[in-house]
Write an enzyme that holds these catalytic residues in place. Structure first.
Site, PDB file in Angstrom:
ATOM      1  N   HIS A 164       5.191 -23.626  -0.173  1.00 50.03           N
ATOM      2  CA  HIS A 164       3.943 -24.284   0.191  1.00 50.03           C
ATOM      3  C   HIS A 164       4.205 -25.691   0.709  1.00 50.03           C
ATOM      4  O   HIS A 164       4.926 -26.462   0.083  1.00 50.03           O
ATOM      5  CB  HIS A 164       3.013 -24.312  -1.028  1.00 50.03           C
ATOM      6  N   TYR A 166       4.547 -31.074  26.187  1.00 49.79           N
ATOM      7  CA  TYR A 166       3.941 -31.163  24.848  1.00 49.79           C
ATOM      8  C   TYR A 166       3.638 -29.788  24.235  1.00 49.79           C
ATOM      9  O   TYR A 166       2.737 -29.656  23.417  1.00 49.79           O
ATOM     10  CB  TYR A 166       2.694 -32.051  24.863  1.00 49.79           C
ATOM     11  N   ASN A 203       4.562 -28.002  21.756  1.00 50.72           N
ATOM     12  CA  ASN A 203       5.242 -28.089  20.473  1.00 50.72           C
ATOM     13  C   ASN A 203       4.209 -28.037  19.367  1.00 50.72           C
ATOM     14  O   ASN A 203       3.123 -28.592  19.499  1.00 50.72           O
ATOM     15  CB  ASN A 203       5.989 -29.434  20.348  1.00 50.72           C
TER      16      ASN A 203
END
Length: 135
Positions: free
Chosen positions: A20, A124, A126
């Site tokens: 997590h 960008y 990503n």
């Protein structure tokens, strides 16, 4: 043979190991990858494989509670931003979105458990995928 959509053993292994709030980055061909972070390089040539072609199978295996995106994608690549959002809608996930500068994004990748490099050559493209829990 593995039955689920994601066949890449390295990516499957990294997803299986994370807990997590750990995160994995999926990036375009140009994002700098820190030496100390595991690199899973799928890039073959410009555009192959594309960002979404890699992201969607990952989403089929990974529970994502938050994503981190560079705010520059809003202006510089809104088409890819829409494709990313559509990929999450198709996966049935509605993660929290955290917007940061591209410079801050690159710093955060230092904490990724792995970075998956695609052949995407649009700016960008990503995303940092922060792991959620399935219970």
């Amino acid at each position: 043979m593995k039955k689920s959509r994601l066949l890449n053993s390295e990516i499957s292994y990294e997803i299986a190991k994370i807990g997590h709030t750990d995160h994995i980055t999926v990036c375009d061909a140009g994002l700098p990858i820190p030496n100390e972070v595991k690199r899973i390089d799928l890039a073959i040539e410009g555009g192959i494989p594309g960002f979404i072609a890699v992201l969607e199978p990952i989403l089929s295996e990974m529970q994502v509670e938050e994503i981190i995106l560079a705010q520059e994608i809003k202006e510089k690549n809104p088409e890819m931003l829409e494709k990313i959002m559509e990929s999450f809608r198709k996966s049935g996930m509605d993660p929290k979105i955290t917007w940061v500068s591209h410079e801050e994004f690159k710093k955060i990748t230092n904490k990724s458990k792995a970075i998956v490099r695609t052949g995407e050559c649009s700016p960008y493209s990503n995303v940092i995928l922060k792991s959620g829990v399935v219970f």
